[in-house]
Design a protein around this motif. Structure first.
Motif, PDB file in Angstrom:
ATOM      1  N   ASN A   2       0.837  -1.195   0.000  1.00  0.00           N
ATOM      2  CA  ASN A   2       0.000   0.000   0.000  1.00  0.00           C
ATOM      3  C   ASN A   2       0.874   1.247   0.000  1.00  0.00           C
ATOM      4  N   ILE A   3       0.473   2.224  -0.789  1.00  0.00           N
ATOM      5  CA  ILE A   3       1.197   3.493  -0.896  1.00  0.00           C
ATOM      6  C   ILE A   3       0.271   4.617  -0.456  1.00  0.00           C
ATOM      7  N   LEU A   4       0.840   5.586   0.256  1.00  0.00           N
ATOM      8  CA  LEU A   4       0.135   6.827   0.565  1.00  0.00           C
ATOM      9  C   LEU A   4       0.757   7.909  -0.294  1.00  0.00           C
ATOM     10  N   LEU A   5      -0.039   8.495  -1.185  1.00  0.00           N
ATOM     11  CA  LEU A   5       0.429   9.547  -2.091  1.00  0.00           C
ATOM     12  C   LEU A   5      -0.226  10.860  -1.688  1.00  0.00           C
ATOM     13  N   ILE A   6       0.594  11.836  -1.308  1.00  0.00           N
ATOM     14  CA  ILE A   6       0.067  13.108  -0.802  1.00  0.00           C
ATOM     15  C   ILE A   6       0.033  14.141  -1.926  1.00  0.00           C
ATOM     16  N   GLY A   7      -1.148  14.751  -2.109  1.00  0.00           N
ATOM     17  CA  GLY A   7      -1.308  15.789  -3.112  1.00  0.00           C
ATOM     18  C   GLY A   7      -2.641  15.669  -3.831  1.00  0.00           C
ATOM     19  N   SER A   8      -3.023  16.705  -4.549  1.00  0.00           N
ATOM     20  CA  SER A   8      -4.348  16.713  -5.164  1.00  0.00           C
ATOM     21  C   SER A   8      -4.373  17.318  -6.567  1.00  0.00           C
ATOM     22  N   GLY A   9      -3.207  17.419  -7.215  1.00  0.00           N
ATOM     23  CA  GLY A   9      -3.154  18.055  -8.524  1.00  0.00           C
ATOM     24  C   GLY A   9      -2.946  17.085  -9.670  1.00  0.00           C
ATOM     25  N   GLY A  10      -2.709  17.661 -10.857  1.00  0.00           N
ATOM     26  CA  GLY A  10      -2.438  16.849 -12.024  1.00  0.00           C
ATOM     27  C   GLY A  10      -1.153  16.061 -11.882  1.00  0.00           C
ATOM     28  N   ARG A  11      -0.177  16.638 -11.198  1.00  0.00           N
ATOM     29  CA  ARG A  11       1.085  15.939 -10.927  1.00  0.00           C
ATOM     30  C   ARG A  11       0.812  14.633 -10.178  1.00  0.00           C
ATOM     31  N   GLU A  48      -7.723  12.857   4.937  1.00  0.00           N
ATOM     32  CA  GLU A  48      -6.656  13.301   5.844  1.00  0.00           C
ATOM     33  C   GLU A  48      -5.728  14.296   5.161  1.00  0.00           C
ATOM     34  N   LYS A  49      -5.356  15.378   5.875  1.00  0.00           N
ATOM     35  CA  LYS A  49      -4.498  16.384   5.235  1.00  0.00           C
ATOM     36  C   LYS A  49      -3.389  16.934   6.130  1.00  0.00           C
ATOM     37  N   THR A  50      -3.546  16.926   7.448  1.00  0.00           N
ATOM     38  CA  THR A  50      -2.477  17.449   8.305  1.00  0.00           C
ATOM     39  C   THR A  50      -1.408  16.375   8.511  1.00  0.00           C
ATOM     40  N   ILE A  51      -0.231  16.803   8.956  1.00  0.00           N
ATOM     41  CA  ILE A  51       0.847  15.844   9.207  1.00  0.00           C
ATOM     42  C   ILE A  51       0.409  14.814  10.240  1.00  0.00           C
ATOM     43  N   GLU A  52      -0.259  15.268  11.288  1.00  0.00           N
ATOM     44  CA  GLU A  52      -0.714  14.361  12.349  1.00  0.00           C
ATOM     45  C   GLU A  52      -1.718  13.339  11.815  1.00  0.00           C
ATOM     46  N   PHE A  57      -2.918   7.809   9.786  1.00  0.00           N
ATOM     47  CA  PHE A  57      -3.441   6.973   8.706  1.00  0.00           C
ATOM     48  C   PHE A  57      -2.401   5.959   8.260  1.00  0.00           C
ATOM     49  N   ALA A  58      -1.146   6.411   8.098  1.00  0.00           N
ATOM     50  CA  ALA A  58      -0.083   5.510   7.652  1.00  0.00           C
ATOM     51  C   ALA A  58       0.130   4.364   8.634  1.00  0.00           C
ATOM     52  N   LYS A  59       0.035   4.661   9.917  1.00  0.00           N
ATOM     53  CA  LYS A  59       0.210   3.624  10.945  1.00  0.00           C
ATOM     54  C   LYS A  59      -0.925   2.607  10.916  1.00  0.00           C
ATOM     55  N   GLU A  60      -2.128   3.089  10.669  1.00  0.00           N
ATOM     56  CA  GLU A  60      -3.315   2.231  10.788  1.00  0.00           C
ATOM     57  C   GLU A  60      -3.664   1.473   9.515  1.00  0.00           C
ATOM     58  N   ASN A  61      -2.996   1.792   8.393  1.00  0.00           N
ATOM     59  CA  ASN A  61      -3.404   1.186   7.126  1.00  0.00           C
ATOM     60  C   ASN A  61      -2.273   0.476   6.387  1.00  0.00           C
ATOM     61  N   GLU A  62      -1.280   0.008   7.143  1.00  0.00           N
ATOM     62  CA  GLU A  62      -0.193  -0.792   6.592  1.00  0.00           C
ATOM     63  C   GLU A  62       0.426  -0.147   5.353  1.00  0.00           C
ATOM     64  N   ILE A  63       0.722   1.134   5.478  1.00  0.00           N
ATOM     65  CA  ILE A  63       1.345   1.856   4.370  1.00  0.00           C
ATOM     66  C   ILE A  63       2.817   1.472   4.287  1.00  0.00           C
ATOM     67  N   TYR A  64       3.235   0.966   3.127  1.00  0.00           N
ATOM     68  CA  TYR A  64       4.624   0.568   2.955  1.00  0.00           C
ATOM     69  C   TYR A  64       5.516   1.799   2.815  1.00  0.00           C
ATOM     70  N   ILE A  65       5.074   2.759   1.997  1.00  0.00           N
ATOM     71  CA  ILE A  65       5.849   3.981   1.809  1.00  0.00           C
ATOM     72  C   ILE A  65       4.910   5.129   1.464  1.00  0.00           C
ATOM     73  N   THR A  66       5.231   6.299   1.988  1.00  0.00           N
ATOM     74  CA  THR A  66       4.490   7.521   1.678  1.00  0.00           C
ATOM     75  C   THR A  66       5.314   8.351   0.695  1.00  0.00           C
ATOM     76  N   ILE A  67       4.650   8.870  -0.326  1.00  0.00           N
ATOM     77  CA  ILE A  67       5.315   9.692  -1.350  1.00  0.00           C
ATOM     78  C   ILE A  67       4.647  11.062  -1.354  1.00  0.00           C
ATOM     79  N   VAL A  68       5.463  12.112  -1.234  1.00  0.00           N
ATOM     80  CA  VAL A  68       4.924  13.465  -1.095  1.00  0.00           C
ATOM     81  C   VAL A  68       5.016  14.189  -2.445  1.00  0.00           C
ATOM     82  N   GLY A  69       3.872  14.708  -2.910  1.00  0.00           N
ATOM     83  CA  GLY A  69       3.838  15.436  -4.172  1.00  0.00           C
ATOM     84  C   GLY A  69       4.183  16.906  -4.038  1.00  0.00           C
TER      85      GLY A  69
END
Length: 415
Positions: A2-11, A48-52, A57-69
Motif C-alpha cells: 500500500n502506498i500513501l500519495l500526498i497531493g491533489s493536482g495533475g502531478r 486526511e491532510k495534516t501531518i498528524e 493513517f499511515a500507521k493504521e493502514n499498513e502503508i509501505y511507503i508515503t510519497i509526497v507530491g
C-alpha cells in the motif's frame, strides 16, 4: 504493498497512474486526491491532510511507503516527523526543503558551491530594498523568500512596478509572512528549461528535459500561472547544454548536499535559463514540477515505483531510467479567468476515445459526474514520433474534451 500519495493536482494524478502500473502495488491512497485519482486504477481518495492525520493513517493502514507530491508539507517537515515514527517516506528533510522554501537560502547555497546563477541581494527591511531598486538595472526580478503559491516571482520593468511589489510583499504582507524577506535578482535573458531528477543523496539521475509555458495567453503574454503546457524533451536542451548542466550545476549541487550534511532522498527540480553566457540555475524545487510531470512520466519506460524504492534504499547508483524514443505535449486546460477570478462546478465531458492521457488537476467526482473545481482543470498529454507530431495530436484530441468556460493556449510548443 500500500502506498500513501500526498497531493491533489495533475502531478499527483500522473504519479498515481504511473505507480499503479507496478504489479507489487496493491493500493494507492491519495490524500486528498481529486476526481481523476478517484477513477484511477488501484486508487482511493482519503480526507486526511495534516501531518498528524497522515501519520495516524499511515500507521493504521499498513502503508509501505508515503510519497509526497507538493512542497508545502515538505517545507513544514513531514519527512522528519514520519522518520521519528519509523515510517518510510520519500522526500527531503525539512532542512533540505529550504532549497525551495527559502529563496535566500537557495541562492546562498548556489553561490557557496560555485553554481552559476543570477546576481542578487536579499532584504528584510523595505526602505533598504527600495533604496537598492532606485539604482537597479531594469528589468529586474523580485522574489518572495518563502512559499507564495506560484505568485511570488515578479519581473519588474521600472522602479514604479518594483515599488508596488515591495509594498505588496513586505508591507501589505499579501503572502502572510512569506514575502517579508525578498530576493532582488538581475534579469537573465534566454530560454527556460526544466530538469526533473531523482536522488538518494549520493547519486542523482536527471529525467529528460522539458519546456514549460508559464503565461496565460498566447505569445507568452499576460500574468504567470502554475503552467499552461509543456513539451518534452526540450529542443533547446542540446547535448552541449546537458553536459554543462551536469558538470556546472548537478555535480556541485550533490557536493553541496553532502558537505552541508543535508539529507535528501526525493525528487529535485532544476529550473534553468539557457543564455548566451552559459546555463544558469534559476531555482530549485524539492519535488516534481507541475505540469512537467504530466508530460514526462508517460515517456518513462522504466518502472517509476522501482526508481523511488531504489532511491529510498540508497541504491540509485547503477539504476538506469529508460525513455521512449518519442516526444510529448501536455496541454493544460483551465477555467476561463484563471489565474484571477473564475467559476467552477461545471460538468466535464470526456470522449472515451481520447488518444492520450487525461490527468485531472482541478476536478471533483460527484456521483458519476466529473466537475470543474479549480483554475487548472486538465492536462491532456499526447505522444508523437517527433515534436510536431505530438503537438498536432494534442490539438486534435483536445476537441474531445468540453466544459463550460473552458480555456487553453493555442501555441504550446510552437513558441
Amino acid at each position: 504493498m500500500n502506498i500513501l500519495l500526498i497531493g491533489s493536482g495533475g502531478r499527483e494524478h500522473a504519479m498515481a497512474f504511473k505507480l499503479s502500473q507496478n504489479p507489487k502495488v496493491k493500493k494507492i491512497y491519495c490524500a486528498k486526491g481529486n476526481g481523476g485519482t478517484a477513477m484511477e486504477n488501484k486508487c482511493e481518495n482519503i480526507k486526511e491532510k495534516t501531518i498528524e492525520e497522515l501519520l495516524k493513517f499511515a500507521k493504521e493502514n499498513e502503508i509501505y511507503i508515503t510519497i509526497v507530491g507538493p512542497e508545502e508539507l515538505l517545507i513544514k517537515g513531514i519527512v522528519d516527523e514520519f522518520n521519528k515514527e519509523g515510517l518510510k517516506i520519500f522526500g527531503p528533510s525539512k532542512k533540505s526543503a529550504c532549497l525551495e522554501g527559502s529563496k535566500d537560502f537557495s541562492k546562498r547555497f548556489m553561490k557557496k558551491y560555485g553554481i552559476l546563477t543570477a546576481e542578487y541581494e536579499s532584504f528584510t527591511f523595505a526602505p533598504k530594498a527600495l533604496e537598492y531598486l532606485k539604482d537597479c538595472i531594469y528589468p529586474c526580478v523580485i522574489k518572495a523568500d518563502g512559499m507564495a503559491a506560484g505568485k511570488g516571482v515578479v519581473i519588474c520593468n521600472s522602479f514604479k512596478e518594483a515599488e508596488k511589489v515591495i509594498y505588496d510583499f513586505m508591507i501589505d504582507d499579501i503572502f502572510n509572512g512569506y514575502g517579508k524577506k525578498v530576493v532582488i535578482e538581475e534579469f537573465l535573458e534566454g530560454v527556460e528549461a526544466s530538469i526533473l531528477s531523482i536522488t538518494d543523496g549520493d547519486t542523482l539521475i536527471p529525467f529528460i528535459s522539458a519546456k514549460d509555458h508559464k503565461q496565460i495567453f498566447d505569445n507568452n503574454q499576460g500574468p504567470n500561472t502554475g503552467g499552461m503546457g509543456v513539451i518534452a524533451p526540450n529542443p533547446f536542451v542540446t547535448d552541449t547544454v546537458m553536459k554543462e548542466f551536469k558538470e556546472s550545476i548537478l555535480k556541485p549541487t550533490l557536493r553541496g548536499l553532502k558537505e552541508e550534511r543535508i539529507e535528501f532522498k526525493g525528487f529535485l527540480f532544476f529550473g534553468l535559463m539557457i543564455t548566451k553566457k552559459g546555463v544558469y540555475l534559476l531555482e530549485y524545487n524539492v519535488r516534481l514540477g507541475d505540469p512537467e510531470t504530466q508530460a514526462i512520466l508517460p515517456l518513462m519506460k522504466s518502472d517509476f515505483y522501482d526508481a523511488i524504492c531504489s532511491a529510498y534504499s540508497g541504491k540509485l547508483k547503477g539504476f538506469e531510467i529508460k525513455w521512449e524514443d518519442k516526444n510529448s505535449c501536455a496541454l493544460v486546460i483551465s477555467s476561463l479567468g484563471y489565474p484571477c477570478k473564475y467559476n467552477t462546478g461545471f460538468n466535464i465531458t470526456l470522449d472515451e476515445n481520447i488518444d492520450g492521457n487525461v490527468f485531472i488537476s482541478g476536478g471533483t467526482l460527484e456521483g458519476k459526474d466529473l466537475k470543474t473545481s479549480g483554475g487548472r482543470v486538465i492536462s491532456l498529454v499526447t505522444l508523437g514520433n517527433d515534436l510536431e507530431d505530438s503537438i498536432k495530436r494534442c490539438y486534435k484530441e483536445v476537441n474531445k474534451i468540453s466544459f463550460k468556460d473552458m480555456y487553453y493556449r493555442k501555441d504550446i510548443g510552437l513558441i
